[in-house]
Design a protein around this motif. Structure first.
Motif, PDB file in Angstrom:
ATOM      1  N   LEU A   1      35.280  45.925 -14.600  1.00  0.00           N
ATOM      2  CA  LEU A   1      35.832  45.185 -13.475  1.00  0.00           C
ATOM      3  C   LEU A   1      35.944  46.058 -12.237  1.00  0.00           C
ATOM      4  O   LEU A   1      35.618  45.638 -11.131  1.00  0.00           O
ATOM      5  N   LEU A   2      36.396  47.278 -12.424  1.00  0.00           N
ATOM      6  CA  LEU A   2      36.535  48.184 -11.289  1.00  0.00           C
ATOM      7  C   LEU A   2      35.183  48.525 -10.690  1.00  0.00           C
ATOM      8  O   LEU A   2      35.042  48.702  -9.485  1.00  0.00           O
ATOM      9  N   ALA A   3      34.171  48.605 -11.525  1.00  0.00           N
ATOM     10  CA  ALA A   3      32.836  48.956 -11.041  1.00  0.00           C
ATOM     11  C   ALA A   3      32.170  47.793 -10.341  1.00  0.00           C
ATOM     12  O   ALA A   3      31.388  47.972  -9.413  1.00  0.00           O
ATOM     13  N   SER A   4      32.461  46.565 -10.775  1.00  0.00           N
ATOM     14  CA  SER A   4      31.731  45.414 -10.254  1.00  0.00           C
ATOM     15  C   SER A   4      32.483  44.656  -9.184  1.00  0.00           C
ATOM     16  O   SER A   4      31.930  43.773  -8.558  1.00  0.00           O
ATOM     17  N   CYS A   5      33.762  44.970  -8.946  1.00  0.00           N
ATOM     18  CA  CYS A   5      34.566  44.230  -7.988  1.00  0.00           C
ATOM     19  C   CYS A   5      34.905  45.105  -6.796  1.00  0.00           C
ATOM     20  O   CYS A   5      35.148  46.282  -6.941  1.00  0.00           O
ATOM     21  N   THR A   6      34.936  44.492  -5.639  1.00  0.00           N
ATOM     22  CA  THR A   6      35.386  45.166  -4.431  1.00  0.00           C
ATOM     23  C   THR A   6      36.484  44.337  -3.810  1.00  0.00           C
ATOM     24  O   THR A   6      36.442  43.113  -3.835  1.00  0.00           O
ATOM     25  N   LYS A   7      37.450  45.010  -3.211  1.00  0.00           N
ATOM     26  CA  LYS A   7      38.587  44.314  -2.622  1.00  0.00           C
ATOM     27  C   LYS A   7      38.449  44.364  -1.115  1.00  0.00           C
ATOM     28  O   LYS A   7      38.341  45.429  -0.531  1.00  0.00           O
ATOM     29  N   HIS A   8      38.424  43.180  -0.449  1.00  0.00           N
ATOM     30  CA  HIS A   8      38.369  43.163   1.003  1.00  0.00           C
ATOM     31  C   HIS A   8      39.765  43.359   1.555  1.00  0.00           C
ATOM     32  O   HIS A   8      40.714  43.609   0.837  1.00  0.00           O
ATOM     33  N   ASP A   9      39.890  43.239   2.881  1.00  0.00           N
ATOM     34  CA  ASP A   9      41.164  43.560   3.524  1.00  0.00           C
ATOM     35  C   ASP A   9      42.251  42.544   3.224  1.00  0.00           C
ATOM     36  O   ASP A   9      43.409  42.755   3.546  1.00  0.00           O
ATOM     37  N   GLY A  10      41.914  41.430   2.636  1.00  0.00           N
ATOM     38  CA  GLY A  10      42.899  40.416   2.292  1.00  0.00           C
ATOM     39  C   GLY A  10      43.359  40.585   0.866  1.00  0.00           C
ATOM     40  O   GLY A  10      43.097  41.599   0.207  1.00  0.00           O
ATOM     41  N   PRO A  11      44.008  39.563   0.331  1.00  0.00           N
ATOM     42  CA  PRO A  11      44.600  39.688  -0.997  1.00  0.00           C
ATOM     43  C   PRO A  11      43.655  39.377  -2.142  1.00  0.00           C
ATOM     44  O   PRO A  11      44.015  39.515  -3.295  1.00  0.00           O
ATOM     45  N   THR A  12      42.437  38.939  -1.852  1.00  0.00           N
ATOM     46  CA  THR A  12      41.555  38.453  -2.903  1.00  0.00           C
ATOM     47  C   THR A  12      40.550  39.508  -3.328  1.00  0.00           C
ATOM     48  O   THR A  12      39.896  40.120  -2.494  1.00  0.00           O
ATOM     49  N   THR A  13      40.392  39.717  -4.609  1.00  0.00           N
ATOM     50  CA  THR A  13      39.378  40.608  -5.136  1.00  0.00           C
ATOM     51  C   THR A  13      38.120  39.805  -5.453  1.00  0.00           C
ATOM     52  O   THR A  13      38.194  38.742  -6.047  1.00  0.00           O
ATOM     53  N   GLN A  14      36.959  40.327  -5.043  1.00  0.00           N
ATOM     54  CA  GLN A  14      35.714  39.595  -5.224  1.00  0.00           C
ATOM     55  C   GLN A  14      34.730  40.443  -6.012  1.00  0.00           C
ATOM     56  O   GLN A  14      34.617  41.643  -5.782  1.00  0.00           O
ATOM     57  N   CYS A  15      34.023  39.836  -6.949  1.00  0.00           N
ATOM     58  CA  CYS A  15      33.074  40.533  -7.802  1.00  0.00           C
ATOM     59  C   CYS A  15      31.651  40.144  -7.414  1.00  0.00           C
ATOM     60  O   CYS A  15      31.219  39.038  -7.709  1.00  0.00           O
ATOM     61  N   ASN A  16      30.957  41.072  -6.752  1.00  0.00           N
ATOM     62  CA  ASN A  16      29.557  40.830  -6.368  1.00  0.00           C
ATOM     63  C   ASN A  16      29.405  39.543  -5.570  1.00  0.00           C
ATOM     64  O   ASN A  16      28.382  38.892  -5.620  1.00  0.00           O
ATOM     65  N   CYS A  17      30.441  39.158  -4.886  1.00  0.00           N
ATOM     66  CA  CYS A  17      30.421  37.945  -4.073  1.00  0.00           C
ATOM     67  C   CYS A  17      31.133  38.282  -2.774  1.00  0.00           C
ATOM     68  O   CYS A  17      32.265  38.751  -2.794  1.00  0.00           O
ATOM     69  N   ASN A  18      30.464  38.063  -1.659  1.00  0.00           N
ATOM     70  CA  ASN A  18      30.992  38.512  -0.374  1.00  0.00           C
ATOM     71  C   ASN A  18      31.657  37.381   0.407  1.00  0.00           C
ATOM     72  O   ASN A  18      31.902  37.515   1.592  1.00  0.00           O
ATOM     73  N   PHE A  19      31.931  36.275  -0.258  1.00  0.00           N
ATOM     74  CA  PHE A  19      32.538  35.119   0.396  1.00  0.00           C
ATOM     75  C   PHE A  19      34.005  35.404   0.719  1.00  0.00           C
ATOM     76  O   PHE A  19      34.774  35.797  -0.153  1.00  0.00           O
ATOM     77  N   THR A  20      34.391  35.207   1.966  1.00  0.00           N
ATOM     78  CA  THR A  20      35.782  35.348   2.388  1.00  0.00           C
ATOM     79  C   THR A  20      36.452  33.988   2.297  1.00  0.00           C
ATOM     80  O   THR A  20      36.003  33.027   2.918  1.00  0.00           O
TER      81      THR A  20
END
Length: 224
Positions: free
Chosen positions: A14-33
């Motif tokens: 999960l840590l390798a495949s997910c990135t956290k944007h500046d908001g509260p939502t964590t996204q995995c290989n998906c750049n949708f805000t």
């Protein structure tokens, strides 16, 4: 012990495949805000529309050039009768397009990345579902609409006579100043060279705490 190892592996994945944007939502290989700010409040956006995407193309390109480009993209439904939306207010033509088959958010993210490698494409954005297809005065626009956003966004400064912070964040994010649209409000533009699209940049400007408000230019488009 085996169970513990499996849990550790799952967390590492999960840590390798997910990135956290500046908001509260964590996204995995998906750049949708999935949110925006409106009058300083965080507002959740509607669900991503998996059958459609929006592309923006500079008005210097002819409709024939645009049609030839669209026909070359294998993911698009060749039977779909799309509309090229042109507005004298903006410098881009916007075209909602339908995929041959529904796509996951991860697939749409990759398609957007591929599309924006083409010089003709100024931007490509996700679309979102909406439960009605009415314009601002309540008239029916079609049987199905989607919501999306262009490349422009709007920032409200605390003091329109002091634009130091605005100019600094424009430089930091590699966005563009367009014009002042009303007292304290300024129109900016995100490009493919910016640190994010117009929605991400609108959110980022507000999250700096340097501005009173910041909003993307959201629109609805009839697609069927």
């Amino acid at each position: 012990m085996k169970k513990l190892i499996l849990i550790i592996i799952a967390i590492a994945f999960l840590l390798a495949s997910c990135t956290k944007h500046d908001g509260p939502t964590t996204q995995c290989n998906c750049n949708f805000t999935d949110f925006r700010y409106y009058h300083g409040e965080q507002v959740e956006l509607s669900e991503i529309q998996d059958k459609y995407i929006l592309i923006g193309i500079d008005t210097t390109y002819t409709d024939n050039q645009i049609k030839n480009f669209i026909s070359s993209i294998k993911e698009f439904d060749k039977k779909y009768v799309y509309t090229i939306h042109t507005s004298s207010q903006y410098k881009f033509k916007e075209i909602p397009l339908r995929f041959k088959f529904p796509k996951t958010c991860e697939e749409i993210t990759q398609i957007i990345s591929n599309l924006e490698k083409n010089e003709i494409v100024a931007y490509a954005h996700y679309t979102m579902k909406i439960d009605h297809c009415l314009n601002l005065i309540g008239e029916q626009m079609g049987d199905l609409c989607v919501i999306s956003y262009g490349s422009n966004f709007y920032v409200k400064t605390y003091d329109e006579n002091n634009l130091f912070d605005l100019n600094q964040i424009i430089l930091e994010t590699n966005t563009e100043f367009v014009k002042q649209v009303m007292p304290q409000w300024f129109e900016l533009r995100a490009t493919k060279k910016s640190k994010g699209d117009a929605l991400k940049m609108a959110n980022y400007f507000y999250e700096t705490g340097l501005f009173e408000d910041s909003e993307p230019g959201m629109s609805r488009y009839p697609v069927e």
